[in-house]
Design a protein around this motif. Sequence first.
Motif, PDB file in Angstrom:
ATOM      1  N   THR A   2       3.523  15.525  12.464  1.00 34.18           N
ATOM      2  CA  THR A   2       4.323  17.049  12.956  1.00 34.18           C
ATOM      3  C   THR A   2       4.590  16.368  14.132  1.00 34.18           C
ATOM      4  OG1 THR A   2       2.911  18.613  11.816  1.00 34.18           O
ATOM      5  CG2 THR A   2       3.990  19.602  12.870  1.00 34.18           C
ATOM      6  N   GLY A   3       3.846  16.628  15.660  1.00 33.74           N
ATOM      7  CA  GLY A   3       4.195  16.260  16.629  1.00 33.74           C
ATOM      8  C   GLY A   3       4.595  14.479  16.572  1.00 33.74           C
ATOM      9  N   SER A   4       5.064  13.791  16.034  1.00 34.88           N
ATOM     10  CA  SER A   4       6.587  13.113  16.546  1.00 34.88           C
ATOM     11  C   SER A   4       7.948  13.220  15.830  1.00 34.88           C
ATOM     12  CB  SER A   4       5.985  12.124  15.446  1.00 34.88           C
ATOM     13  OG  SER A   4       4.793  11.286  15.709  1.00 34.88           O
ATOM     14  N   ALA A   5       7.162  13.994  14.084  1.00 35.50           N
ATOM     15  CA  ALA A   5       9.010  15.079  13.594  1.00 35.50           C
ATOM     16  C   ALA A   5       9.724  15.940  14.979  1.00 35.50           C
ATOM     17  CB  ALA A   5       8.376  15.472  12.259  1.00 35.50           C
ATOM     18  N   LEU A   6       8.481  16.428  16.085  1.00 32.43           N
ATOM     19  CA  LEU A   6       9.081  17.493  16.635  1.00 32.43           C
ATOM     20  C   LEU A   6       9.741  17.322  17.864  1.00 32.43           C
ATOM     21  CD1 LEU A   6       6.029  20.529  16.453  1.00 32.43           C
ATOM     22  CD2 LEU A   6       8.572  20.531  15.186  1.00 32.43           C
ATOM     23  N   VAL A   7       9.301  16.158  17.657  1.00 34.36           N
ATOM     24  CA  VAL A   7      10.227  15.006  19.227  1.00 34.36           C
ATOM     25  C   VAL A   7      11.155  14.164  18.654  1.00 34.36           C
ATOM     26  CG1 VAL A   7       8.078  14.949  20.615  1.00 34.36           C
ATOM     27  CG2 VAL A   7       8.395  12.732  19.740  1.00 34.36           C
ATOM     28  N   GLN A  65       7.875   8.068   8.972  1.00 34.12           N
ATOM     29  CA  GLN A  65       7.878   7.126   7.665  1.00 34.12           C
ATOM     30  C   GLN A  65       6.548   7.152   7.488  1.00 34.12           C
ATOM     31  OE1 GLN A  65       9.877   2.827   7.520  1.00 34.12           O
ATOM     32  NE2 GLN A  65      10.760   3.952  10.087  1.00 34.12           N
ATOM     33  N   HIS A  66       6.064   7.904   6.134  1.00 32.75           N
ATOM     34  CA  HIS A  66       4.972   7.602   5.551  1.00 32.75           C
ATOM     35  C   HIS A  66       4.830   7.820   3.946  1.00 32.75           C
ATOM     36  CE1 HIS A  66       1.043  10.756   4.600  1.00 32.75           C
ATOM     37  NE2 HIS A  66       0.461   9.274   4.815  1.00 32.75           N
ATOM     38  N   ARG A  67       3.982   7.513   3.929  1.00 34.85           N
ATOM     39  CA  ARG A  67       3.453   6.895   1.690  1.00 34.85           C
ATOM     40  C   ARG A  67       2.421   6.414   1.374  1.00 34.85           C
ATOM     41  NH1 ARG A  67       4.171   4.442  -3.033  1.00 34.85           N
ATOM     42  NH2 ARG A  67       4.782   2.495  -1.891  1.00 34.85           N
ATOM     43  N   SER A  68       1.458   7.956   1.416  1.00 29.34           N
ATOM     44  CA  SER A  68      -0.072   7.909   0.660  1.00 29.34           C
ATOM     45  C   SER A  68      -0.452   6.895  -0.482  1.00 29.34           C
ATOM     46  CB  SER A  68      -0.617   9.033   0.473  1.00 29.34           C
ATOM     47  OG  SER A  68      -0.868   9.225   2.158  1.00 29.34           O
ATOM     48  N   VAL A  69      -1.105   5.656  -0.700  1.00 30.88           N
ATOM     49  CA  VAL A  69      -1.366   4.949  -1.244  1.00 30.88           C
ATOM     50  C   VAL A  69      -2.833   4.672  -1.654  1.00 30.88           C
ATOM     51  CG1 VAL A  69       0.631   2.682  -1.088  1.00 30.88           C
ATOM     52  CG2 VAL A  69      -1.224   3.005  -0.235  1.00 30.88           C
ATOM     53  N   PRO A  70      -2.917   4.149  -2.766  1.00 26.92           N
ATOM     54  CA  PRO A  70      -4.734   4.040  -2.841  1.00 26.92           C
ATOM     55  C   PRO A  70      -5.367   3.041  -2.181  1.00 26.92           C
ATOM     56  CG  PRO A  70      -3.765   3.561  -5.554  1.00 26.92           C
ATOM     57  CD  PRO A  70      -2.338   4.656  -4.376  1.00 26.92           C
ATOM     58  N   LEU A  71      -6.792   3.038  -2.672  1.00 30.43           N
ATOM     59  CA  LEU A  71      -7.325   1.824  -1.599  1.00 30.43           C
ATOM     60  C   LEU A  71      -7.769   1.079  -2.236  1.00 30.43           C
ATOM     61  CD1 LEU A  71      -8.641   1.449   0.722  1.00 30.43           C
ATOM     62  CD2 LEU A  71     -11.113   2.207  -0.258  1.00 30.43           C
ATOM     63  N   GLU A  72      -6.718   0.579  -3.513  1.00 26.67           N
ATOM     64  CA  GLU A  72      -7.032  -0.276  -4.412  1.00 26.67           C
ATOM     65  C   GLU A  72      -5.320  -1.260  -4.100  1.00 26.67           C
ATOM     66  OE1 GLU A  72      -6.613   3.326  -7.269  1.00 26.67           O
ATOM     67  OE2 GLU A  72      -7.880   1.737  -5.642  1.00 26.67           O
ATOM     68  N   GLU A  73      -4.350   0.189  -3.876  1.00 25.18           N
ATOM     69  CA  GLU A  73      -3.726  -0.645  -3.287  1.00 25.18           C
ATOM     70  C   GLU A  73      -3.509  -1.025  -1.559  1.00 25.18           C
ATOM     71  OE1 GLU A  73      -0.320   1.530  -5.141  1.00 25.18           O
ATOM     72  OE2 GLU A  73      -1.086   2.270  -6.643  1.00 25.18           O
ATOM     73  N   GLY A  93       0.221   4.648   8.554  1.00 21.81           N
ATOM     74  CA  GLY A  93       0.106   5.035   6.779  1.00 21.81           C
ATOM     75  C   GLY A  93       0.264   2.909   6.970  1.00 21.81           C
ATOM     76  N   ALA A  94      -0.754   2.284   6.074  1.00 23.83           N
ATOM     77  CA  ALA A  94      -0.388   1.249   5.969  1.00 23.83           C
ATOM     78  C   ALA A  94       0.521   0.646   4.973  1.00 23.83           C
ATOM     79  CB  ALA A  94      -1.988   0.162   5.354  1.00 23.83           C
ATOM     80  N   GLU A  95       0.810   1.090   3.876  1.00 20.86           N
ATOM     81  CA  GLU A  95       2.241   1.181   3.327  1.00 20.86           C
ATOM     82  C   GLU A  95       3.635   1.134   4.248  1.00 20.86           C
ATOM     83  OE1 GLU A  95       4.140   0.163   0.103  1.00 20.86           O
ATOM     84  OE2 GLU A  95       2.073  -0.513   0.215  1.00 20.86           O
ATOM     85  N   ALA A  96       3.406   2.655   4.872  1.00 22.89           N
ATOM     86  CA  ALA A  96       4.850   2.417   5.334  1.00 22.89           C
ATOM     87  C   ALA A  96       4.671   1.238   6.867  1.00 22.89           C
ATOM     88  CB  ALA A  96       4.544   3.698   6.357  1.00 22.89           C
TER      89      ALA A  96
END
Length: 229
Positions: free
Chosen positions: A42-47, A52-60, A161-164
């Motif tokens: 949120t802080g990054s967006a405010l500045v 860039q963020h997309r959650s993925v399960p640990l197996e991915e 996140g790792a995916e992004a």
Amino acid sequence: MRAIAWRWAKRIGLGVLALGLLIHLYALLLTLVLPPTTLNMTGSALVGRDVQHRSVPLEEISPHLVRAVIAAEDSRFCSHGGIDMDAINQALRERSAGGRLRGASTISQQTAKNVFFWNGGGYVRKAGEAWMTLVIETVWGKERIMETYLNIAEWGDGIYGAEAAAQARFGVSAADLSPYQAALLAAVLPNPNDWRVDPPGNYVSGRASTLQQRMGIVQRDGLASCVLD
């Protein structure tokens, strides 16, 4: 005057209790879903950063990255209960011997801070972070903590996140990270907005090479056994 002060004290106390209850309920909810966002995002967006963020399960997420962050950030991740007292005592001994005070924050503590709190905040935040570290160690377990950590860690330029990070830095998915790419990502975690992986400077390249050697030790000695089969 005393009556007014007492009423305000009760209101503040009730507010603190309500906030604490909400945080604990949120922790329970996160056993089922990954955090959709954090205060840091949120802080990054405010500045004005494009988050860039997309959650993925640990197996991915590549096991190379799991081993790399354990090698870089918390080699006793699987053996401590969230707060590594051995690392804290070692840091204090080094400080008393004239060295600089280095951090001894575990992956569990970093996860608790990033999910529930913010950067800064002094002792109040640190106390809350320590408590929530124990909560997530008890409620989530090691796999969920690692999964959450890798999905909310910051890799600079509004990338979380790792995916992004894998997509932005190397054009691959998190599942397809090579050992060296994983080591590069882990190498910049302490200072992701200043240390680069595209291209890496001499310091980051050297640190990544060292981490690759440590990743072999992590695998050989089973230091990621609580997360990886």
